[in-house]
Design a protein around this motif. Structure first.
Motif, PDB file in Angstrom:
ATOM      1  N   THR A  80       0.856  -1.180   0.000  1.00 60.34           N
ATOM      2  CA  THR A  80       0.000   0.000   0.000  1.00 60.34           C
ATOM      3  C   THR A  80       0.892   1.228   0.000  1.00 60.34           C
ATOM      4  OG1 THR A  80      -1.928   1.023   1.081  1.00 60.34           O
ATOM      5  CG2 THR A  80      -0.164   0.226   2.511  1.00 60.34           C
ATOM      6  N   ASP A  81       0.319   2.376  -0.230  1.00 62.52           N
ATOM      7  CA  ASP A  81       1.102   3.612  -0.223  1.00 62.52           C
ATOM      8  C   ASP A  81       1.813   3.782   1.119  1.00 62.52           C
ATOM      9  OD1 ASP A  81       0.775   4.709  -2.778  1.00 62.52           O
ATOM     10  OD2 ASP A  81      -1.207   5.478  -2.273  1.00 62.52           O
ATOM     11  N   GLY A  82       3.052   4.224   1.050  1.00 57.85           N
ATOM     12  CA  GLY A  82       3.795   4.511   2.265  1.00 57.85           C
ATOM     13  C   GLY A  82       4.579   3.346   2.812  1.00 57.85           C
ATOM     14  N   MET A  83       4.666   2.258   2.049  1.00 57.44           N
ATOM     15  CA  MET A  83       5.488   1.143   2.509  1.00 57.44           C
ATOM     16  C   MET A  83       6.946   1.408   2.163  1.00 57.44           C
ATOM     17  SD  MET A  83       3.416  -2.406   2.211  1.00 57.44           S
ATOM     18  CE  MET A  83       2.305  -2.753   3.577  1.00 57.44           C
ATOM     19  N   LEU A  84       7.826   0.843   2.978  1.00 55.46           N
ATOM     20  CA  LEU A  84       9.264   1.002   2.763  1.00 55.46           C
ATOM     21  C   LEU A  84       9.735  -0.023   1.748  1.00 55.46           C
ATOM     22  CD1 LEU A  84      10.356   1.507   6.478  1.00 55.46           C
ATOM     23  CD2 LEU A  84      10.013   3.252   4.718  1.00 55.46           C
ATOM     24  N   HIS A  85      10.538   0.425   0.797  1.00 55.69           N
ATOM     25  CA  HIS A  85      10.907  -0.461  -0.309  1.00 55.69           C
ATOM     26  C   HIS A  85      11.933  -1.513   0.091  1.00 55.69           C
ATOM     27  CE1 HIS A  85      13.842   2.872  -0.460  1.00 55.69           C
ATOM     28  NE2 HIS A  85      14.688   1.948  -0.839  1.00 55.69           N
ATOM     29  N   ALA A 107       7.158  -3.275   5.707  1.00 54.35           N
ATOM     30  CA  ALA A 107       7.152  -2.210   6.703  1.00 54.35           C
ATOM     31  C   ALA A 107       6.385  -0.982   6.237  1.00 54.35           C
ATOM     32  CB  ALA A 107       8.589  -1.820   7.050  1.00 54.35           C
ATOM     33  N   LEU A 108       5.731  -0.333   7.180  1.00 54.96           N
ATOM     34  CA  LEU A 108       5.067   0.938   6.947  1.00 54.96           C
ATOM     35  C   LEU A 108       5.999   2.076   7.366  1.00 54.96           C
ATOM     36  CD1 LEU A 108       1.557   0.157   8.449  1.00 54.96           C
ATOM     37  CD2 LEU A 108       2.122   0.292   6.031  1.00 54.96           C
ATOM     38  N   ALA A 109       6.040   3.134   6.577  1.00 59.85           N
ATOM     39  CA  ALA A 109       6.908   4.256   6.910  1.00 59.85           C
ATOM     40  C   ALA A 109       6.342   5.070   8.070  1.00 59.85           C
ATOM     41  CB  ALA A 109       7.103   5.151   5.687  1.00 59.85           C
ATOM     42  N   ASP A 110       5.033   5.217   8.127  1.00 61.69           N
ATOM     43  CA  ASP A 110       4.396   6.056   9.140  1.00 61.69           C
ATOM     44  C   ASP A 110       3.524   5.195  10.045  1.00 61.69           C
ATOM     45  OD1 ASP A 110       3.239   7.996  10.662  1.00 61.69           O
ATOM     46  OD2 ASP A 110       2.280   9.079   9.012  1.00 61.69           O
ATOM     47  N   VAL A 111       3.998   4.963  11.268  1.00 58.69           N
ATOM     48  CA  VAL A 111       3.215   4.147  12.201  1.00 58.69           C
ATOM     49  C   VAL A 111       2.346   5.007  13.114  1.00 58.69           C
ATOM     50  CG1 VAL A 111       4.901   2.287  12.162  1.00 58.69           C
ATOM     51  CG2 VAL A 111       5.094   4.084  13.903  1.00 58.69           C
ATOM     52  N   ARG A 129      10.637   5.986  -3.009  1.00 64.54           N
ATOM     53  CA  ARG A 129      10.627   6.796  -4.230  1.00 64.54           C
ATOM     54  C   ARG A 129      10.210   5.976  -5.455  1.00 64.54           C
ATOM     55  NH1 ARG A 129      16.035  10.295  -4.574  1.00 64.54           N
ATOM     56  NH2 ARG A 129      14.797  11.243  -6.252  1.00 64.54           N
ATOM     57  N   PHE A 130       9.707   4.756  -5.213  1.00 55.75           N
ATOM     58  CA  PHE A 130       9.362   3.870  -6.317  1.00 55.75           C
ATOM     59  C   PHE A 130       7.853   3.760  -6.458  1.00 55.75           C
ATOM     60  CE2 PHE A 130      13.500   2.584  -4.740  1.00 55.75           C
ATOM     61  CZ  PHE A 130      14.250   2.515  -5.902  1.00 55.75           C
ATOM     62  N   LEU A 131       7.388   3.747  -7.694  1.00 58.51           N
ATOM     63  CA  LEU A 131       5.971   3.556  -7.986  1.00 58.51           C
ATOM     64  C   LEU A 131       5.775   2.128  -8.469  1.00 58.51           C
ATOM     65  CD1 LEU A 131       3.275   5.095  -8.047  1.00 58.51           C
ATOM     66  CD2 LEU A 131       3.689   5.504 -10.493  1.00 58.51           C
ATOM     67  N   LEU A 132       4.905   1.370  -7.783  1.00 58.49           N
ATOM     68  CA  LEU A 132       4.698  -0.036  -8.078  1.00 58.49           C
ATOM     69  C   LEU A 132       3.318  -0.263  -8.672  1.00 58.49           C
ATOM     70  CD1 LEU A 132       6.061  -1.574  -4.754  1.00 58.49           C
ATOM     71  CD2 LEU A 132       7.310  -1.199  -6.876  1.00 58.49           C
ATOM     72  N   GLU A 133       3.260  -1.197  -9.606  1.00 56.85           N
ATOM     73  CA  GLU A 133       1.987  -1.608 -10.208  1.00 56.85           C
ATOM     74  C   GLU A 133       1.705  -3.038  -9.754  1.00 56.85           C
ATOM     75  OE1 GLU A 133      -1.426  -1.097 -11.893  1.00 56.85           O
ATOM     76  OE2 GLU A 133       0.091   0.434 -12.376  1.00 56.85           O
TER      77      GLU A 133
END
Length: 325
Positions: A9-14, A72-76, A50-54
């Motif tokens: 989902t948006d905001g996950m760590l790559h 991992a989520l960037a914002d907990v 900084r990556f956009l995933l499909e």
């Protein structure tokens, strides 16, 4: 073929996302049967760092997976997305093994999957996880926790440890070690090791125990004692114990027993040697001693372990890779 679904989902760590993909997407040499099939599931194009995933599929694909991994989520500080939480819960109810890497544990906790269970996350966020979800038994001092159908890891390198642990459970020690070699990472650490140490660990070549570890691994067939290890590095037994705790999070004897068990696992997988011979080769002395420690550590007797993993992996090994003690 077991399906591993990466729930994004948006905001996950790559980092954790890429790590899991690398472990499960490509089979190492020596795998005779089917490997994992990896699918990426999300609500649409998502941004990880900084990556956009499909994604390959939507979240409705998660309940069909054998294993669901939540990176991992960037914002907990924000509640995890409700559609992700609902999908992870549905996957678990459908029988999937659900795994969180680092702060992905907040998703599992929000889904209620950690209620009454021991769990971990990155050490910097364990207090927040415990405060927000008091029904979860948060352990800040371990690399990962295996509750069977629900598993959680600490951050970064610990996520790799948990992924290798899953491969070890599914395919055996020899194949998990092959994955580690392919990725040029150390073999899996035990989940009970400490997340971090209280003092910096020097560069490997300068660490007081740097030469001891390979020396021990070449002598697992010998009845080594703590005094033998201390003598090798010219330390007192007490000083050795302190250095071991810093470097490995455990005691010299426990570390030594773990190495003996891992060596026994490999020999059970790739040789036809008897349990007595493997016991001698791993310094256990007798088959009775090996069976007792093996069953307590691995959860099954050596004979059962051999039947499970050798038949799955042995035919995929080249003749040159098959060896005897």
């Amino acid at each position: 073929m077991d399906t591993v679904a990466l729930a994004v989902t948006d905001g996950m760590l790559h980092f954790e996302l890429a790590l899991a993909y690398e472990v499960f997407d490509a089979a190492p040499a020596g795998v005779a049967g089917p490997w994992y099939g990896v699918v990426v599931c999300g609500p649409g194009p998502v941004r990880a760092g900084r990556f956009l995933l499909e994604p390959d599929h939507g979240f409705d694909r998660l309940p069909q997976a054998d294993t669901v991994i939540v990176p991992a989520l960037a914002d907990v500080d924000e509640a995890p997305p409700a559609d992700l939480v609902d999908a992870v819960r549905a996957a678990h109810e459908a029988g999937a093994r659900v795994v969180s890497l680092c702060t992905g544990a907040f998703v599992l906790a929000a889904a209620g999957l950690l209620d009454g269970r021991r769990a971990t996350t990155h050490w910097a966020h364990t207090q927040a996880l415990a405060a927000r979800y008091p029904q979860v038994e948060v352990d800040p001092d371990v690399l990962y926790v295996d509750n069977g159908s629900v598993l959680t890891s600490a951050g970064k390198a610990a996520a790799m440890d948990l992924c290798l642990h899953l491969v070890r459970l599914d395919h055996g020690s020899s194949i998990a070690n092959a994955v580690a070699r392919r990725l040029v990472v150390p073999p899996q650490r035990d989940g009970g090791q400490a997340q971090f140490v209280t003092t910096p660990v020097p560069a490997p070549n300068h660490h007081p125990l740097a030469q001891l570890f390979p020396w021990v691994l070449e002598r697992l067939d010998q009845p080594l004692t703590v005094e033998d290890l201390a003598r090798q590095v010219r330390m007192s037994s007490r000083n050795l114990g302190r250095h071991f705790k810093v470097a490995t999070g455990t005691t010299p004897l426990q570390w030594l027993l773990t190495q003996r068990i891992r060596r026994a696992q490999e020999l059970l997988e790739i040789t036809d040697e008897s349990i007595d011979t493997i016991a001698a080769a791993t310094g256990m002395g007798t088959a009775t001693t090996l069976r007792r420690h093996f069953n307590r550590t691995v959860g099954v007797p050596p004979d059962t372990y051999r039947r499970t993993f050798r038949s799955r992996n042995r035919s995929g090994l080249d003749e040159g890779e098959r060896h005897h003690v």
